[in-house]
Structure formats: C-alpha cells, structure tokens
Design an enzyme around this catalytic site. Structure first.
Site, PDB file in Angstrom:
ATOM      1  N   SER A 145       0.813  -1.325   0.114  1.00 42.58           N
ATOM      2  CA  SER A 145       0.046  -0.079   0.020  1.00 42.58           C
ATOM      3  C   SER A 145       0.826   1.070  -0.106  1.00 42.58           C
ATOM      4  O   SER A 145       1.618   1.392  -0.711  1.00 42.58           O
ATOM      5  CB  SER A 145      -0.823  -0.138   1.319  1.00 42.58           C
ATOM      6  N   ASP A 164      -8.918  -4.600  -5.936  1.00 41.52           N
ATOM      7  CA  ASP A 164      -8.398  -3.565  -5.062  1.00 41.52           C
ATOM      8  C   ASP A 164      -8.413  -2.241  -5.523  1.00 41.52           C
ATOM      9  O   ASP A 164      -7.977  -1.868  -6.812  1.00 41.52           O
ATOM     10  CB  ASP A 164      -6.879  -3.975  -4.886  1.00 41.52           C
TER      11      ASP A 164
END
EC number: 3.1.1.116
Length: 668
Positions: free
Chosen positions: A443, A495
C-alpha cells in the site's frame, strides 16, 4: 441533486433523502401513538387521582400532536419518493413541509417539558400511568436530541456563502471582481476542510510536517468537490449504479471480446519466478505493523502468549529497535517471520507524517538484504497518503519530468536518509557483502518502496523492489518507464488502491454524474436495489442501471442533468474542465511492471479468499486507469487476503508444472 436550501442556506441534504429517515420516524411515531392511546384508554378511569387531570390533558394533547406529526411525516415521505435525482420538480413542496415539521418541534418540546415538570411534582396516581407518561417524555426528548444531531451532520459550513449555487458568475461582475469572489470561496472551502481534517486527526501531534499535510489534504478535498453540487447520498447512489453497470457490461460481453494474450515461454518462465518472489517477500511487508495487527493476522494462538512474555520481561539485547518501548511489536515480528535476532539490522517503529516505520533484515534464503516499509496504519500515514500534490525528484539519472506523489516521495526520502546517512545499509552489507538489496512494501509502503529503490539504484545497481498493492498516482511517465527494469507491482482483483489517483478520482466523479443523470429511477429504489444486489447478487438487468432506449453510448456525452450537478465556477467553464487539471496534480502512474492476480469464477459476494481461485498474468497499467466499484474493492487490499491468494496461486502453478496445457491457461 443539489442540496436543499432552507433558511437561506444550503444543507448537505437533498429533498429525496428523507424516505428512509422519514419512514423510520413514521414507524416510531405510529408505535408511540398506539402505545399512548392504549395507555389512555386502559387507564383513563384511574386518572381521577390528585393531579390526574394534568396527566389526562397531557395524554390527550400528546395524541393530537402525534397525529399531526404523523400526517406531516407521511407527506414528507411520499413527496420525497417522487421524481429522480436530477428531476426535483415533483418535490418542490418539500421545503414547505419541512418548515411545518420543524415548527412542530416547538410545541413538542414545550409539551415534553411540561410533562416532565408535572411528573416531577410527584403526582399520586396509578404507578403504571406515571411510568407510561415518563416513558413518553423520555421518547420525546430522545427524538428531539436525535433531530438536533441530524441537523449538525447535515449542516454545511459553506452553505451561507454558496447557497444557492450559482449556475455561473453574475454577468455584472468584471473579471477582477469574479476572480476575487472565486478566490474567497476557494479560501473559505479550504479553511472548512482544514478544520474538518484537524478535528479528525486531533489526537496526533502538531509539527511543521503535520500542518503542511493538513493544508495539502484540505486543498485536495476542497478542489475535488469545488465543481459539483452533490450530497453524500447522491455519491452512494452513483456507486450503486456504477457497480451494476460494470457487471451488466461484463455479463453482456461476448467471449470473443475478451482480449487474451498468451505470453511466450520466456515471459511465462519469468512470471513464474516473479510470482514466487512475490510469494516469498510479501510476508515481510506487514511485519512493521503494530503487534495486535500481527496477532489478528496470525493463525497461531501461541503468538499472543509469546508476545506477552516479551512485553513483560525480556530485555532485548539489540539496540537497533526504535520506537518499541516494551518490545511487543518486535516480538510479533520474530514470530511472524521466523527470523532470528541476528537477522535484524534495524527495526524502526517511529511513525510521523512523512516518516514511515521500516525494518532492515537479512534474508538468508534469497541471499538478500530486505528493506520492508510499512503501509497505512495510522492517521499520520493517512495524511501522508492524502498529500497528493506532485513534486520534482532530484535524481542522478538522465530523465526529464521526474515527478512523484509529494507525501510518498517525502516518506521515501526520509527512509533514504536513515539508510544511507545513518549507515544502516553499510552495516547490513558489512555482515553480508555478497547479498543483493531488495525493497518491499504494501500500500503506502509499496509506493515508498518503489521510490526508495529508484533513489538507491545509483549506489546499488542490482536493487529490486516488490510493490504490493501500490497506489496508482505515484510516478510520472518517464519514471514509470524507468522503474520497469527493477520494480514489480502485484495487484489483487478489484483492489481500489492501485486504481486510486487524482485523475482516476476525477474520472470517477464524471462517471457518477453521468450515470445519475441517465437514471430515471428515484434514489430510494436505487439504494434499496443496490444493497440487495451487493449482498445477494442477481442479474443487473433487473436493476435501475438501464438507460433510456438502452443507449449505453450516451454515457460519454454531457447531459442537462449532469450540468445541474455541476457548479460552473467561471464564465469559461465547460463540462470537460476540472479544477484538478493543473500542474499541481499531473497524471501519475503505478511503479514498474504489473502482475495482476485475477479471480476466476466467483466465491460469493463477500466470498472468503481461501475458497477463491486466482490466476496470475502480466498486465498493462491502462487496465488500472479506472476505479472499479464492487464488494471486494477494499477486501482485496488487505495484506492477509493477498497472502492467501498468493498461497493459492503458487500452489496451483506448482501443481501444474507437469501439465503444460493447464499451466498455460493460467497465464492469459
């Protein structure tokens, strides 16, 4: 639709937002009215006690008042059901009904106060009657308090300055006057957003970096919402429609329309190797997380016991652990990685805005020095994420336009200074000089890892980076192409983070406006059907995503309904313009080459990852140039979900090594 204008100011509430709260209040009021009527009819003969006349009067007036309120609320719900998001005409009487409803709060408050005062006098009547009246008084004040809280939530601090939103700048203003007016509005909007961000992050310290991050975040939000007149429920309805529209297009696509590509043997071999590397390095990415997160992600119960033992009594012999006073975090890292004390060169849990936790360890299996950067786990990290302006990077490479995400670039620069200036990497390579350097992260940490690898490549030409679920808005085009030689990004399913950038958010806003403008269903039906579809599935054809005459191509054209949801901030405004189309927010790209783990078939709307089947393939960055809406857009970002998906992919590919036909189908 545009927010309602009441009392001369705009509110963050549309006239079609009152169906659900109105229905709930209607249900509550009807039950309350029935209970009060039952209480009065069953016990009216017992009200001949001292003070009973007051209680009888209270109940009778309460019944009349509740009946009037029920009638008004019923009218509000019925009117709120009319029209569509972009057609508020059938709801033009809503403001008058709301004025009447709000006016009824005055006698309700007065009567609730009188009821409380009369009961407090200690009236000697039947205990059941007294308790019943006390209950009605309590319910009255609960409803009034809930209404006050709702008013606070729907209050728009900018409503007095921007209500009603003007369709254009007044013609009598010259350019200087209009620019002055717009500057004042933008300054006010930024100030409001900065106050909101500070309230949300009130528990973190205030230093120079934090104040800069507050300003950057407020500037991003105020700019993003400056040209629209949407309320939160409009955005929710837009998400619902986009989700169904995506599924409808996907279901209607012919198999021949699905573009597949079977790579050559060298590419497939390289894919196998990189998937295996990702599988090996992925567990390093979340190990800088706080120890409770590691415990939650671990299937071993003894981790809790071991972590507590470390926290209670053991003195860490290493002086390389930073920011972990009780050694709980470090204990969890030891258990989750299976590494030894001697394998850790440096562990930092120091966490501030633009300063991320990281570890440096020796990986003897792959003969590498691993630098793992933690992802978003705190409010400080969120502020780093939201500092989405771009800034130039000073690199010793011959490239033009070396631009990157400001917040992530500063975080990478901080880690670079720690690694190089503090001699952490020198210490690591003095222990294992033959090892290669690998940088990993998930991330936010993935973006920082990719930028860190770019910064370190001059001194360490063999550096490799594995970015798991990196943000899309990270690198300029030239840096994106440059990073393909040594950075691999891994993205799972739908995602949202690898699809998240300022440009994609602007595209999402336009898509929401267009799909709302094209939909001819009322908002409450959109939301009800959307909730059912998200939870239980079904055919998207049965839901309100269809366009008039089935014209899907109309979504690319500006519509009158879309224009009503836009705030034209200048005389030269057109629907294609955007306040985010500025040098401050250029188009940015994800790092390196991309491996996409696609789900094959389905595992339910919120299916468990362990039951899903995935395939790995090389993907182009353009496949992630649009934000997808779906139940798994957030779930697929979780580190533990990605680890389980990688476990399944590696197991399947290993099992198919001796089956070329099956193995080839796994890599389209």
């Amino acid at each position: 639709m545009p927010g309602m204008v009441l009392f001369g100011r705009r509110w963050s509430l549309a006239s079609d937002d009152l169906v659900f709260p109105g229905s709930f209040e209607l249900f509550l009021r009807v039950l309350w009215w029935i209970a009060s009527l039952t209480l009065y009819l069953m016990h009216r003969r017992k009200l001949d006690c001292p003070g009973g006349v007051l209680l009888s009067t209270y109940l009778i007036v309460l019944l009349v008042l509740l009946a009037v309120i029920i009638g008004i609320v019923l009218a509000i719900v019925c009117v709120s059901m009319r029209g569509t998001i972009c057609n508020p005409g059938p709801r033009k009487s809503m403001s008058k009904l709301l004025y009447i409803r709000l006016a009824l709060f005055l006698p309700e408050m007065v009567w609730a106060s009188l009821g409380a005062a009369w009961v407090a006098k200690g009236i000697q009547c039947d205990r059941t009657v007294v308790i019943g009246i006390i209950a009605t008084v309590i319910v009255s004040w609960i409803v009034i308090a809930a209404t006050m809280v709702t008013i606070v939530f729907v209050f728009d601090p900018l409503g007095g300055k921007m209500a009603p939103y003007p369709p254009c700048i007044p013609e009598h203003l010259d350019s200087n006057s209009s620019n002055h007016l717009l500057t004042g509005l933008r300054t006010a909007a930024k100030s409001v957003w900065e106050t909101r961000v500070q309230c949300c992050c009130c528990c973190i310290g205030q230093d120079d970096n934090t104040r800069v991050a507050f300003s950057s975040t407020a500037d991003l939000f105020s700019t993003y919402f400056s040209d629209t007149d949407l309320v939160p429920s409009d955005i929710a309805a837009g998400f619902t429609l986009l989700h169904q529209q995506q599924d409808k297009i996907s279901h209607s696509r012919e198999p021949s329309e699905v573009v597949t590509h079977t790579p050559g043997q060298p590419q497939e071999t390289e894919l196998d190797a990189e998937v295996e590397n990702c599988h090996h390095y992925m567990p390093f990415s979340p190990v800088c997380s706080p120890w409770p997160v590691c415990v939650l992600n671990s299937s071993r119960v003894e981790l809790c016991r071991t972590g507590n033992n470390f926290c209670r009594g053991r003195d860490i012999e290493y002086d390389a652990v930073e920011g972990d006073e009780h050694h709980c975090h470090f204990a969890s890292i030891l258990k989750t990685t299976g590494l030894q004390y001697r394998d850790f060169i440096h562990v930092s849990f120091h966490d501030k805005v633009y300063e991320l936790p990281f570890i440096v360890v020796l990986d003897h299996r792959k003969e590498s020095v691993v630098v793992a950067v933690r992802g978003t786990m705190s409010l400080q990290d969120v502020l780093t994420d939201l500092s989405a302006e771009s800034e130039n990077l000073e690199l010793d490479i011959e490239l033009q336009d070396c631009v990157a995400h400001k917040g992530i670039a500063q975080a990478a620069r901080y880690i670079y200074r720690r690694l190089v200036n503090d001699g952490i990497l020198s210490q690591a390579f003095s222990v294992a000089p033959e090892y290669r350097l690998v940088v990993v992260g998930h991330s936010l940490g993935a973006g920082a890892a990719a930028l860190l690898a770019i910064m370190l490549r001059g001194a360490y030409p063999q550096v490799r980076a594995y970015a798991f679920s990196p943000p899309r808005g990270l690198l300029s085009k030239s840096l994106f192409e440059y990073s393909k030689d040594f950075v691999v990004s891994l993205i799972l399913g739908m995602d949202v983070i690898p699809r998240l950038s300022v440009a994609n958010m602007e595209d999402l806003k336009r898509r929401i406006l267009r799909v709302i403008a094209n939909c001819n269903k009322p908002k409450y039906k959109i939301l009800l059907h959307g909730c059912w579809y998200s939870v239980f599935g079904g055919s998207p054809d049965n839901f309100p995503t269809e366009l008039d005459e089935g014209n899907q191509g109309a979504l690319t054209q500006p519509l009158l309904g879309e224009q009503t949801l836009l705030t034209r901030c200048s005389p030269g405004y057109c629907s294609g313009d955007s306040p985010l189309d500025s040098p401050k927010y250029p188009t940015l790209y994800p790092p390196g080459r991309i491996i996409h783990l696609e789900e094959e078939g389905g595992s339910g709307r919120f299916g468990c990852c362990s039951a899903a089947q995935y395939r790995a393939r090389w993907a182009h960055e353009t496949e992630f140039s649009k934000i997808l809406i779906g139940p798994k857009m957030l779930i697929d970002h979780m580190p533990d979900v990605m680890i389980r998906a990688l476990d399944r992919v590696v197991a399947d590919r290993t099992a198919c090594v001796s089956c070329p036909g099956q193995g080839g189908s796994n890599v389209p």
